[in-house]
Every structure is written in structure tokens, then in C-alpha cells.
Design a protein around this motif. Structure first.
Motif, mmCIF file in Angstrom:
data_model
loop_
_atom_site.group_PDB
_atom_site.id
_atom_site.type_symbol
_atom_site.label_atom_id
_atom_site.label_comp_id
_atom_site.label_asym_id
_atom_site.label_seq_id
_atom_site.Cartn_x
_atom_site.Cartn_y
_atom_site.Cartn_z
ATOM 1 N N ARG A 1 0.843 -1.204 0.000
ATOM 2 C CA ARG A 1 0.000 0.000 0.000
ATOM 3 C C ARG A 1 0.873 1.246 0.000
ATOM 4 N NH1 ARG A 1 -4.976 0.639 1.941
ATOM 5 N NH2 ARG A 1 -4.188 2.216 3.433
ATOM 6 N N PRO A 2 0.816 2.047 -1.067
ATOM 7 C CA PRO A 2 1.618 3.277 -1.075
ATOM 8 C C PRO A 2 1.243 4.218 0.067
ATOM 9 C CG PRO A 2 0.064 3.223 -2.922
ATOM 10 C CD PRO A 2 0.053 1.862 -2.318
ATOM 11 N N GLU A 3 -0.005 4.134 0.515
ATOM 12 C CA GLU A 3 -0.453 5.009 1.616
ATOM 13 C C GLU A 3 0.297 4.727 2.911
ATOM 14 O OE1 GLU A 3 -3.596 4.395 -1.413
ATOM 15 O OE2 GLU A 3 -2.414 3.049 -0.158
ATOM 16 N N ASP A 4 0.790 3.501 3.055
ATOM 17 C CA ASP A 4 1.494 3.118 4.280
ATOM 18 C C ASP A 4 3.000 3.307 4.183
ATOM 19 O OD1 ASP A 4 -0.974 2.313 5.247
ATOM 20 O OD2 ASP A 4 -0.684 0.209 4.670
ATOM 21 N N ALA A 5 3.491 3.729 3.030
ATOM 22 C CA ALA A 5 4.932 3.724 2.778
ATOM 23 C C ALA A 5 5.610 4.991 3.285
ATOM 24 C CB ALA A 5 5.187 3.559 1.287
ATOM 25 N N ASP A 6 6.856 4.828 3.705
ATOM 26 C CA ASP A 6 7.751 5.942 3.990
ATOM 27 C C ASP A 6 8.616 6.247 2.775
ATOM 28 O OD1 ASP A 6 7.416 6.218 7.106
ATOM 29 O OD2 ASP A 6 7.657 4.075 6.706
ATOM 30 N N LEU A 7 8.692 5.274 1.880
ATOM 31 C CA LEU A 7 9.463 5.418 0.651
ATOM 32 C C LEU A 7 8.688 4.743 -0.481
ATOM 33 C CD1 LEU A 7 12.011 5.901 -1.128
ATOM 34 C CD2 LEU A 7 12.938 3.778 -0.160
ATOM 35 N N ILE A 8 8.496 5.466 -1.578
ATOM 36 C CA ILE A 8 7.852 4.915 -2.770
ATOM 37 C C ILE A 8 8.878 4.915 -3.896
ATOM 38 C CG2 ILE A 8 6.075 5.277 -4.525
ATOM 39 C CD1 ILE A 8 4.309 6.472 -2.351
ATOM 40 N N LEU A 9 9.020 3.767 -4.533
ATOM 41 C CA LEU A 9 10.018 3.609 -5.588
ATOM 42 C C LEU A 9 9.330 3.088 -6.843
ATOM 43 C CD1 LEU A 9 13.068 3.757 -6.234
ATOM 44 C CD2 LEU A 9 13.240 1.375 -5.482
ATOM 45 N N LEU A 10 9.429 3.828 -7.935
ATOM 46 C CA LEU A 10 8.885 3.415 -9.225
ATOM 47 C C LEU A 10 10.032 2.875 -10.070
ATOM 48 C CD1 LEU A 10 6.577 6.496 -10.020
ATOM 49 C CD2 LEU A 10 6.037 4.446 -8.686
ATOM 50 N N ASN A 11 9.995 1.581 -10.369
ATOM 51 C CA ASN A 11 11.035 0.955 -11.191
ATOM 52 C C ASN A 11 10.517 0.885 -12.619
ATOM 53 O OD1 ASN A 11 13.277 -0.330 -12.104
ATOM 54 N ND2 ASN A 11 12.866 -2.281 -11.098
ATOM 55 N N THR A 12 11.036 1.724 -13.485
ATOM 56 C CA THR A 12 10.413 2.024 -14.772
ATOM 57 C C THR A 12 11.049 1.285 -15.938
ATOM 58 O OG1 THR A 12 11.901 3.890 -15.152
ATOM 59 C CG2 THR A 12 9.860 4.328 -13.930
ATOM 60 N N CYS A 13 10.299 1.233 -17.037
ATOM 61 C CA CYS A 13 10.721 0.596 -18.283
ATOM 62 C C CYS A 13 10.552 1.603 -19.416
ATOM 63 C CB CYS A 13 9.879 -0.650 -18.544
ATOM 64 S SG CYS A 13 10.199 -1.464 -20.127
ATOM 65 N N HIS A 14 11.539 1.641 -20.334
ATOM 66 C CA HIS A 14 11.492 2.613 -21.427
ATOM 67 C C HIS A 14 11.186 1.968 -22.772
ATOM 68 C CE1 HIS A 14 12.187 6.422 -23.368
ATOM 69 N NE2 HIS A 14 12.778 6.945 -22.328
ATOM 70 N N ILE A 15 10.833 0.689 -22.776
ATOM 71 C CA ILE A 15 10.640 -0.015 -24.041
ATOM 72 C C ILE A 15 9.303 0.312 -24.679
ATOM 73 C CG2 ILE A 15 10.456 -2.300 -25.110
ATOM 74 C CD1 ILE A 15 13.265 -1.548 -24.247
ATOM 75 N N ARG A 16 8.242 0.315 -23.891
ATOM 76 C CA ARG A 16 6.912 0.472 -24.456
ATOM 77 C C ARG A 16 6.610 1.934 -24.777
ATOM 78 N NH1 ARG A 16 7.887 -4.144 -25.536
ATOM 79 N NH2 ARG A 16 7.287 -5.869 -24.185
ATOM 80 N N GLU A 17 5.537 2.109 -25.561
ATOM 81 C CA GLU A 17 5.122 3.433 -25.994
ATOM 82 C C GLU A 17 4.695 4.283 -24.812
ATOM 83 O OE1 GLU A 17 2.140 5.378 -29.350
ATOM 84 O OE2 GLU A 17 1.935 3.277 -28.768
ATOM 85 N N LYS A 18 5.082 5.551 -24.844
ATOM 86 C CA LYS A 18 4.685 6.537 -23.841
ATOM 87 C C LYS A 18 5.117 6.140 -22.435
ATOM 88 C CE LYS A 18 0.702 8.035 -26.601
ATOM 89 N NZ LYS A 18 -0.761 8.231 -26.655
ATOM 90 N N ALA A 19 6.301 5.507 -22.326
ATOM 91 C CA ALA A 19 6.766 5.049 -21.021
ATOM 92 C C ALA A 19 6.951 6.209 -20.054
ATOM 93 C CB ALA A 19 8.080 4.279 -21.194
ATOM 94 N N ALA A 20 7.589 7.291 -20.510
ATOM 95 C CA ALA A 20 7.834 8.424 -19.626
ATOM 96 C C ALA A 20 6.527 9.071 -19.187
ATOM 97 C CB ALA A 20 8.729 9.446 -20.323
ATOM 98 N N GLU A 21 5.556 9.172 -20.120
ATOM 99 C CA GLU A 21 4.280 9.788 -19.761
ATOM 100 C C GLU A 21 3.568 9.002 -18.660
ATOM 101 O OE1 GLU A 21 5.487 9.415 -22.695
ATOM 102 O OE2 GLU A 21 5.038 11.104 -24.014
ATOM 103 N N LYS A 22 3.680 7.672 -18.710
ATOM 104 C CA LYS A 22 3.067 6.849 -17.665
ATOM 105 C C LYS A 22 3.698 7.117 -16.309
ATOM 106 C CE LYS A 22 1.804 3.139 -20.876
ATOM 107 N NZ LYS A 22 2.062 1.741 -21.284
ATOM 108 N N VAL A 23 4.994 7.341 -16.304
ATOM 109 C CA VAL A 23 5.679 7.649 -15.044
ATOM 110 C C VAL A 23 5.193 8.985 -14.498
ATOM 111 C CG1 VAL A 23 7.912 8.129 -13.980
ATOM 112 C CG2 VAL A 23 7.691 6.290 -15.652
ATOM 113 N N TYR A 24 5.099 9.992 -15.359
ATOM 114 C CA TYR A 24 4.629 11.303 -14.903
ATOM 115 C C TYR A 24 3.186 11.228 -14.405
ATOM 116 C CZ TYR A 24 8.857 13.460 -16.770
ATOM 117 O OH TYR A 24 10.167 13.799 -17.010
#
Length: 435
Positions: A38-61
């Protein structure tokens, strides 16, 4: 007593990202962080991203936008972006999204604890091996099947691919470190290991007597008592060597499934993609692999609408699919990746690319359905992995990587049991435990 800190990790993309997320979780565990769902319970949130698929950066934002209220409510919450999008756009992410405390590229994960404490961007390609410094994933998160990275990066420089720029040049881990990690996994109850690499069959790790090939590594892994199944992904046709083909016919623990992307059936398009092989060479390679292991299931990747692709080129792709008859395949419309050689080329019209993708996927789905239906009535060994969605249901994997659902006790997790297949669905099989 200090409050336990929690970390929420969201993983995008490939199996290597799953593996990397586990190793980062292990590194953070040494800093006192426990995983949470649960991100609501976290002290640290980490997004481990992929750049292969279309619009990868937009999904991160977009995801960062959804996290903004959490950061506003709790300014002490730390948010980090890892992976290939971070590697490609770390400084831009920090500029556009001030709520991000740090960005870290795939080769710097061993420096994650420092980044959590100090913030900043680390997208260097360090000289030291990150795997020397990363601890294993927490024991509680282990399952009967596990990933094990043996190789990273790629030297192929396909015109559409960002991997050489985000993961770097090909690097193979030393043999002894891989064998040690594999033995540790087996001691924790893992019975199936999938060897990972962006170009895994180019593996050339240092062994006690010189460089080893992937085939030799597989043969040595097969000697580990308790390890019942070995897989590997993803491969390039040009690195499918004679000894690796032979291993498919000679190593019983090497499963009869091979993901071997071709991307197009047109020689003209393959040349424009810088794939450095022809469709005919690929088909002859498939013949050799099937001669070594007749029951092998082939999987592939396809890009449609690559710049300059004509209807004749696309027809060549359909013809190649008819010749191979893939058990499963992934197919996508071409989308430019910034910084790659093909990014500035003239695009195929959207409606044309969409129509071609629809026709290709219909053909691939027909072949996959035929492969699935051929399993009905057979009894196959299934590795039971986890509970299914229904009460009393468990899910396992066949040797051909198919998901198999059946009613069987949870105590069978981690065991390979004979299962009679009674029904075939598009993406899974239903079975019952054989008498």
C-alpha cells in the motif's frame, strides 16, 4: 523503539525489472525498510520504470501525479524513480516533478541507500559490479520460480531500441557468482530459475578456466540438486550458437520453450532495423532448434509499421508467422524512442499501422489457440506456484510456460505434479491432478 519504515515498489516492464526490484528491496531491507503493498502506508515509494513500451515516460509522470497528494500530506515521504526511464530522463524528471527526491539508473542500484538518504540523480555506469554489493531479496518474498540476471546491456544497436543507451554495453556476470546465487535460491525452495539478460544468449561470463558460454553455464546449473527447471530470456538470433542449440536437446532440465524475437519477416525492414540477419536465416535457425528439440514452443516479438514498411513487407511478416507458427508472441506498433537511429524517420500512417497490427495479432492468436488446444487430453508435469483466483484453485506452469489452473492442495506449492489438461483457454489451461 523506532517505528519500522516501509517501502512500496511499483515495477513496470520486463522480468529483469522484477529481478531488480527484488534486489533493491533487499538493499533497502538492510536500511530498515520492510515492503508494503500500500503506497499510503509507505515511507518510501520507488517506481522501477521501463522505457521499451510506448509513452513510457508519460506513464511515469501520470503515476507521479497520482502520488502528489500523498507527498503533500506527508512531506517526509520519499519518492524515487528507478530503471530505464530514470536512466534516460533522470535530470528532466527531477526538474519537472519536484516531489521526486531521487532518480537512479539500472547500473547504480547498489548506491540506492545513499540516494534515499541524500537525494539526487545517479545514472552513471560505474566500474564496479552492482551485483557485488546488492543483497538477495528478502526470504519471505521467494516463490518456487525465480529470476536470475546473468547478463545486462546490449551491443546490437537495433535502430528501434533504447536498451544500449539505458542499460549500457553487454556485461556478463562471473560464473561463480551466478552459481552461488542459484544455489542460494534452491536452498530457499526455488525449483525453477529463469536466466535473464537483455541479450542473454550472448553471455560470456568469466569462469575458472576462461569465458563460458550460456550453454556451458546451463549445463553446470543443471548439476545443482533440487533445481528442476531452467529457462532463459531474451535472445537474439545471431547469438543462437551450436552449443546452445545442442543443449536444448541434451539438457533435460532446460525447458522446451524459447523466446527468439525476429521483429519482421521482411529482409528490407530487417536491414533498416539493423538486425543483421535475414528472414531465411531465421527460419533455418528455427529448423535447427526444432531438430534438436522437436517439442519446443517458440515465442517471438514483432514490430509493425516500422518506418518505410510497405504492404509487401508486412505480407512477408505474415508469411514468416505462418511458417513458424508461434505458440505465443508479442506484437506492437512501432513508436519512436528518443535518441535511437529510427526516431527521426518518416512514420507509417497510424491507420495503416493499426490495421496491420490487427491482422498480425489475429494470425498470432489463431496459432496460439491451436497450440493451446493441442494440449487437451495430455498429461503434463506442472510446477505448482501459487493460489488461483477461485477457492481451492492453484496455478502452475507447464514446461511450455503455459499457466495451468487446477484444484489441488496448497501444500503442493513448489512441487511438480502430473496434470491432465481438460480445457484450453486463450492464455491458460485447465487441468486436474492425474491419478
Amino acid at each position: 523503539m523506532a517505528r519500522t519504515r516501509k517501502v512500496f515498489v511499483k515495477t513496470y516492464g520486463c522480468q529483469m525489472n522484477v529481478y531488480d526490484s527484488e534486489r533493491m528491496t533487499g538493499a533497502l531491507a538492510a536500511e530498515g525498510y520492510e515492503p508494503t503493498d500500500r503506497p499510503e502506508d509507505a515511507d518510501l515509494i520507488l517506481l522501477n520504470t521501463c522505457h521499451i513500451r510506448e509513452k513510457a515516460a508519460e506513464k511515469v509522470y501520470s503515476e507521479l501525479g497520482r502520488l502528489r497528494p500523498l507527498k503533500q500530506a506527508r512531506p517526509d515521504l520519499k519518492i524515487g524513480v528507478a530503471g530505464c526511464v530514470a536512466q534516460a530522463e533522470g535530470e528532466e524528471i527531477m526538474r519537472r516533478q519536484p516531489l521526486v527526491d531521487f532518480a537512479v539508473g539500472p547500473q547504480a542500484y547498489h548506491r540506492l541507500p545513499r540516494l534515499v538518504r541524500e537525494g539526487g540523480v545517479d545514472t552513471e555506469f560505474p566500474a564496479e559490479d552492482k551485483f557485488d554489493h546488492l543483497p538477495p531479496a528478502p526470504r519471505a518474498r521467494r516463490a518456487p520460480a525465480a529470476f536470475l540476471t546473468v547478463q545486462e546491456g546490449c551491443d546490437k544497436f537495433c535502430a528501434f531500441c533504447v536498451v544500449p543507451y539505458t542499460r549500457g554495453a553487454e556485461v556478463s556476470r562471473p560464473v561463480e557468482r551466478i552459481l552461488r546465487e542459484a544455489r542460494e535460491l534452491v536452498e530457499r525452495g526455488v525449483v525453477e530459475i529463469t536466466l535473464l539478460g537483455q541479450n542473454v544468449n550472448a553471455y560470456h561470463g568469466q569462469g575458472p578456466d576462461g569465458e563460458w558460454t550460456l550453454a556451458r553455464l546451463i549445463r553446470e546449473l543443471a548439476r545443482i540438486d533440487g533445481l528442476a527447471r531452467i529457462r532463459y530470456t531474451t535472445s537474439h538470433p545471431n547469438d543462437m550458437t551450436d552449443d546452445l542449440i545442442a543443449a536444448h536437446g541434451e539438457v533435460d532440465k532446460l525447458m522446451p520453450y524459447l523466446h527468439l524475437p525476429v521483429q519482421s519477416g521482411s529482409d528490407r525492414v530487417l536491414k533498416a532495423m539493423n538486425r543483421r540477419h535475414t528472414a531465411e536465416q531465421y527460419l533455418r535457425l528455427i529448423e535447427r532448434i526444432r531438430a534438436a528439440r522437436p517439442d519446443i514452443a517458440m515465442s517471438g516479438d514483432f514490430i509493425v509499421g516500422f518506418p518505410g514498411e510497405s504492404e509487401e513487407d508486412f505480407a512477408d511478416t505474415l508469411a514468416l508467422c505462418e511458417a513458424v507458427r508461434y505458440a505465443s508472441a508479442y506484437s506492437f506498433r512501432y513508436s519512436p524512442r528518443p535518441g535511437t537511429p529510427a526516431a527521426g524517420r518518416e512514420l507509417v500512417p497510424d491507420e495503416v499501422a493499426a490495421d496491420r497490427l490487427h491482422r498480425l495479432q489475429a494470425l498470432l492468436a489463431r496459432h496460439q489457440a491451436e497450440f493451446q488446444r493441442a494440449m487437451v487430453g495430455r498429461t503434463v508435469p506442472v510446477l505448482i506456484e501459487k493460489p488461483g483466483r477461485l477457492p481451492g484453485q492453484m496455478v502452475g506452469r507447464s514446461p511450455w510456460l503455459q499457466a495451468v489452473h487446477l484444484d489441488i492442495g496448497a501444500e503442493q506449492v513448489g512441487r511438480i505434479v502430473p496434470v491432465e489438461i481438460v480445457e484450453a483457454m486463450p492464455n491458460s489451461l485447465a487441468g486436474r491432478a492425474a491419478a
